[in-house]
Design an enzyme around this catalytic site. Sequence first.
Site, PDB file in Angstrom:
ATOM      1  N   SER A  98       0.821  -1.222   0.000  1.00 42.47           N
ATOM      2  CA  SER A  98       0.000   0.000   0.000  1.00 42.47           C
ATOM      3  C   SER A  98       0.855   1.274   0.000  1.00 42.47           C
ATOM      4  CB  SER A  98      -0.968  -0.035   1.175  1.00 42.47           C
ATOM      5  OG  SER A  98      -1.825   1.074   1.131  1.00 42.47           O
ATOM      6  N   ASP A 241      -3.417   6.178  -3.064  1.00 43.01           N
ATOM      7  CA  ASP A 241      -2.239   5.571  -2.440  1.00 43.01           C
ATOM      8  C   ASP A 241      -1.670   4.520  -3.399  1.00 43.01           C
ATOM      9  OD1 ASP A 241      -4.202   3.629  -2.111  1.00 43.01           O
ATOM     10  OD2 ASP A 241      -3.453   2.970  -0.163  1.00 43.01           O
ATOM     11  N   ASP A 243      -1.604   1.243  -3.831  1.00 50.46           N
ATOM     12  CA  ASP A 243      -2.389   0.153  -4.422  1.00 50.46           C
ATOM     13  C   ASP A 243      -3.802   0.596  -4.791  1.00 50.46           C
ATOM     14  OD1 ASP A 243      -3.054   0.327  -1.672  1.00 50.46           O
ATOM     15  OD2 ASP A 243      -3.848  -1.707  -1.678  1.00 50.46           O
ATOM     16  N   ASP A 245      -6.493   1.808  -3.307  1.00 54.37           N
ATOM     17  CA  ASP A 245      -7.764   1.528  -2.620  1.00 54.37           C
ATOM     18  C   ASP A 245      -8.246   2.751  -1.830  1.00 54.37           C
ATOM     19  OD1 ASP A 245      -5.902   1.304  -0.585  1.00 54.37           O
ATOM     20  OD2 ASP A 245      -6.596  -0.651   0.135  1.00 54.37           O
TER      21      ASP A 245
HETATM   22 MG    MG Z   1      -3.866   1.023   0.175  1.00 51.57          MG
END
Ligand code: MG
Length: 454
Positions: A98, A241, A243, A245
């Site tokens: 992340s 961010d 990744d 999400d």
């Molecule tokens: Mg994330």
Amino acid sequence: MAAQRRLFGTNGIRGVIGKEMTASFAMDMGCAIGSYFKGNVVIGTDSRTSNEMLKSAMIAGLASTGCGVIDIGLAPTPSVQHAVIRSHSAAGVMITASHNPPEFNGIKAIDSDGTELDFSKELDIENVYFGKRFRKVDWKSVGTIQSDSEANLRYTQAIEDRVDGGSIRKANLKIILDCANGVAGLVTPRLLTDLGAKVTVLNAQPDGSFPGHPSEPTPENLVTLIQMVKDEGASFGVAHDGDADRSVFVDEKGNYVTGDKSFAVLAGYLVSKNPGASVVSTVATSDCVGDMVVKNGGKIVLTRVGSPVVARKMKEIGAIFGGEENGGLIYAKHQYCRDAAMTTALMAELVAERGSLAKLLQEVPVYHQAKLKISCPNDRKKEVMEALVETAKHKKIDLTDGVKIFEDKDWVIIRASGTEPIFRIFSQSRSEDRAEALAKDYLWKLQQIIGDSS
Ligand code: MG
């Protein structure tokens, strides 16, 4: 018996490459996840330099247990989650850390319904891992490995179908998007362009050395985005961010919008369009979210902290929207997981239909928060927490997660960290001074309790 070491933290397993996070660890986790789930497993990665190494090892482990693997390549975590549901797979695995620094990577496991794994399943997988109880199959049953290069496209189209493209197109929005050199660059620029917005993209190229800025969307990391929103006269700015999400917004005046406020305006908007709908948040999230939901005729339900808990509660009660104050928001009509691109499309629809984001934010009540922490050995947390609850027994308390103690309209929540030997203290008040005083007061109370019984 000593407690077994935990591998899964709040958001999957994280570690430093070459230390905790190695190829052999990833292969054994592949064996553990494959032994537990049985069936096809979708796998994707974010943009980190160690991705292919960990992914190859993970795939080898999964296939050795007889699981078929569908490799979707570089993808946002919510795109992997979408592919799991669409392909009716048994599970998903996302290789990501992340927003952590580049030396980190991690493994996130996804359940067959696309949600992040719940705590009990994580424990089951840890037991398989530590016990090395791996299923081994013979030559005829080794899992096949196929790649799917269309998953991100299908995911993007699914989001386009969930918003009012006509009104977004008519509004001629100008959006500045910061992909933070993560995987957002593979989906969100196309999504916003397809929806008819004029998009300027920063840090679009996935690059695990994060040359643009660190991948956590803090105000310090978004100075260029903030400046460009002002210079270009954009409708709003948005950053994801690593990744993709979570999404964080900047209003048209260049103000960084904290995650609780963007959650509040979007929740209020969705409830106003879906009369009587419910929104799920956590006991530690600012009351501004619930206030906006109730003001627009909806119902707010509060759970323990953690997006998997929020997602499951949403499913259980049929809520329309949910999330936490970190920008990770979940839209039930799309899928039950945090989704940065979906959240961005909803924000585009909101601004297209209701106008200025800065003005919409003025309607959100202002609450102040203070955060403190205090060290406490893990084996004493239970006893300390019980003593704290005892001191507050004449007050209104809520034990959904840790202890939340109400003092008139203000509150303080004290929770034991699941991964570190600390208690976190988090207070809220309409007055900034009062929020700080409340947090300090409970820090002092905890110091007394921890000191007293040692
Ligand atoms: Mg994330």
